[in-house]
Design a protein around this motif. Structure first.
Motif, PDB file in Angstrom:
ATOM      1  N   ALA A   1       0.719  -1.191   0.206  1.00 18.33           N
ATOM      2  CA  ALA A   1      -0.014  -0.030   0.128  1.00 18.33           C
ATOM      3  C   ALA A   1       0.806   1.339  -0.129  1.00 18.33           C
ATOM      4  O   ALA A   1       1.845   1.322   0.465  1.00 18.33           O
ATOM      5  CB  ALA A   1      -0.876   0.161   1.289  1.00 18.33           C
ATOM      6  N   ALA A   2       0.460   2.195  -0.719  1.00 17.35           N
ATOM      7  CA  ALA A   2       1.248   3.604  -0.841  1.00 17.35           C
ATOM      8  C   ALA A   2       0.997   4.337   0.571  1.00 17.35           C
ATOM      9  O   ALA A   2      -0.080   4.259   1.172  1.00 17.35           O
ATOM     10  CB  ALA A   2       0.704   4.532  -1.934  1.00 17.35           C
ATOM     11  N   ARG A   3       2.156   4.985   0.895  1.00 24.43           N
ATOM     12  CA  ARG A   3       2.069   5.884   2.264  1.00 24.43           C
ATOM     13  C   ARG A   3       2.328   7.126   1.936  1.00 24.43           C
ATOM     14  O   ARG A   3       3.115   7.549   0.954  1.00 24.43           O
ATOM     15  CB  ARG A   3       3.130   5.269   3.039  1.00 24.43           C
ATOM     16  N   MET A   4       1.805   7.957   2.688  1.00 25.76           N
ATOM     17  CA  MET A   4       1.773   9.541   2.611  1.00 25.76           C
ATOM     18  C   MET A   4       3.369   9.691   3.060  1.00 25.76           C
ATOM     19  O   MET A   4       3.906   9.341   4.145  1.00 25.76           O
ATOM     20  CB  MET A   4       0.843  10.388   3.468  1.00 25.76           C
ATOM     21  N   PRO A   5       4.045  10.561   2.314  1.00 32.49           N
ATOM     22  CA  PRO A   5       5.462  10.681   2.666  1.00 32.49           C
ATOM     23  C   PRO A   5       5.411  12.232   3.440  1.00 32.49           C
ATOM     24  O   PRO A   5       4.625  12.752   3.805  1.00 32.49           O
ATOM     25  CB  PRO A   5       6.187  11.400   1.075  1.00 32.49           C
TER      26      PRO A   5
ATOM     27  N   PRO B   1      -3.092  13.736   4.974  1.00 34.24           N
ATOM     28  CA  PRO B   1      -2.814  13.044   6.001  1.00 34.24           C
ATOM     29  C   PRO B   1      -1.388  13.069   6.683  1.00 34.24           C
ATOM     30  O   PRO B   1      -0.537  13.524   5.887  1.00 34.24           O
ATOM     31  CB  PRO B   1      -3.092  11.517   5.495  1.00 34.24           C
ATOM     32  N   ALA B   2      -1.423  12.501   7.904  1.00 38.41           N
ATOM     33  CA  ALA B   2       0.101  12.666   8.392  1.00 38.41           C
ATOM     34  C   ALA B   2       0.915  11.699   7.501  1.00 38.41           C
ATOM     35  O   ALA B   2       0.532  10.675   6.908  1.00 38.41           O
ATOM     36  CB  ALA B   2      -0.020  12.153   9.910  1.00 38.41           C
ATOM     37  N   ALA B   3       2.289  11.860   7.850  1.00 35.67           N
ATOM     38  CA  ALA B   3       3.392  10.969   7.185  1.00 35.67           C
ATOM     39  C   ALA B   3       2.861   9.649   7.593  1.00 35.67           C
ATOM     40  O   ALA B   3       2.688   9.296   8.830  1.00 35.67           O
ATOM     41  CB  ALA B   3       4.742  11.626   7.620  1.00 35.67           C
TER      42      ALA B   3
END
Length: 210
Positions: A38-42, A90-92
């Motif tokens: 899954a992609a994560r917020m940087p 969204p948060a990192a």
């Protein structure tokens, strides 16, 4: 393989020649394809907006990135590519899907981030010191309202140097007995004011007695 003939019949003995065939599996083979991560917020806090926007779009596959000022009383200019990111939503590390949007709160270069998004940057005007009213000290003694006593008009004291002819007891000089009688001083005895030898012809100590 051996051949044995018994009672007109041929029996084939198979010894050690069994062929092994794989058994058919009743179930379908398990799938071995792994699901993509899954992609994560940087983490883009501290970056310039231009860099942060590119990083977020890469993860969210060109998701919308909204920029806003971190201070409620500071307007975000149209050109804010050099502004720095203070807060992100969204948060990192948060899992994001393709096309997901993000919000970045920015501050102008050289400006410190607030404690929380939406804070006020404007400084309160310095208080003007209020001048204390000047208190006039009350005089220790109240002026007397009563007017001073009316000046007494003193009658001037007329000092008349007694003549040599006087007896030394008078301070008033009469030229003659007529003047003494006019003043109501006759007769005048020796030692009394106004007595003079010129008024006592008979030298008996009483002037103007006749």
């Amino acid at each position: 393989m051996g051949v044995v003939a018994t009672a007109g019949a041929v029996v084939l003995l198979l010894t050690g020649c069994e062929e092994t065939q794989p058994k058919a599996s009743s179930g379908k083979p398990a799938a071995t394809t792994a699901s993509p991560a899954a992609a994560r917020m940087p983490d883009v806090i501290g970056r310039k907006f231009t860099e942060a926007e590119a990083a977020v779009r890469e993860v969210t596959r060109n998701g919308a990135v909204e920029a806003r000022s971190a201070y409620a009383d500071v307007e975000l200019p149209p050109e804010h590519g050099e502004w720095e990111v203070c807060f992100q939503t969204p948060a990192a590390g948060t899992a994001v899907t393709a096309g997901a949007g993000a919000e970045l709160s920015l501050v102008a270069p050289g400006t410190a981030c607030p404690a929380q998004a939406g804070a006020t940057l404007g400084k309160k005007p310095a208080k003007t010191p209020t001048a204390k009213p000047t208190v006039t000290a009350k005089p220790d003694a109240k002026p007397s309202a009563k007017p001073s006593a009316k000046p007494t008009t003193a009658k001037p004291t007329v000092r008349v140097t007694p003549s040599k002819e006087s007896g030394g007891g008078g301070s008033v000089y009469y030229k003659n007995c007529a003047a003494a009688r006019a003043a109501g001083a006759a007769p005048i005895r020796r030692g009394e004011p106004g007595y003079g030898k010129h008024l006592d012809r008979d030298n008996d100590g009483i002037g103007c007695d006749s």
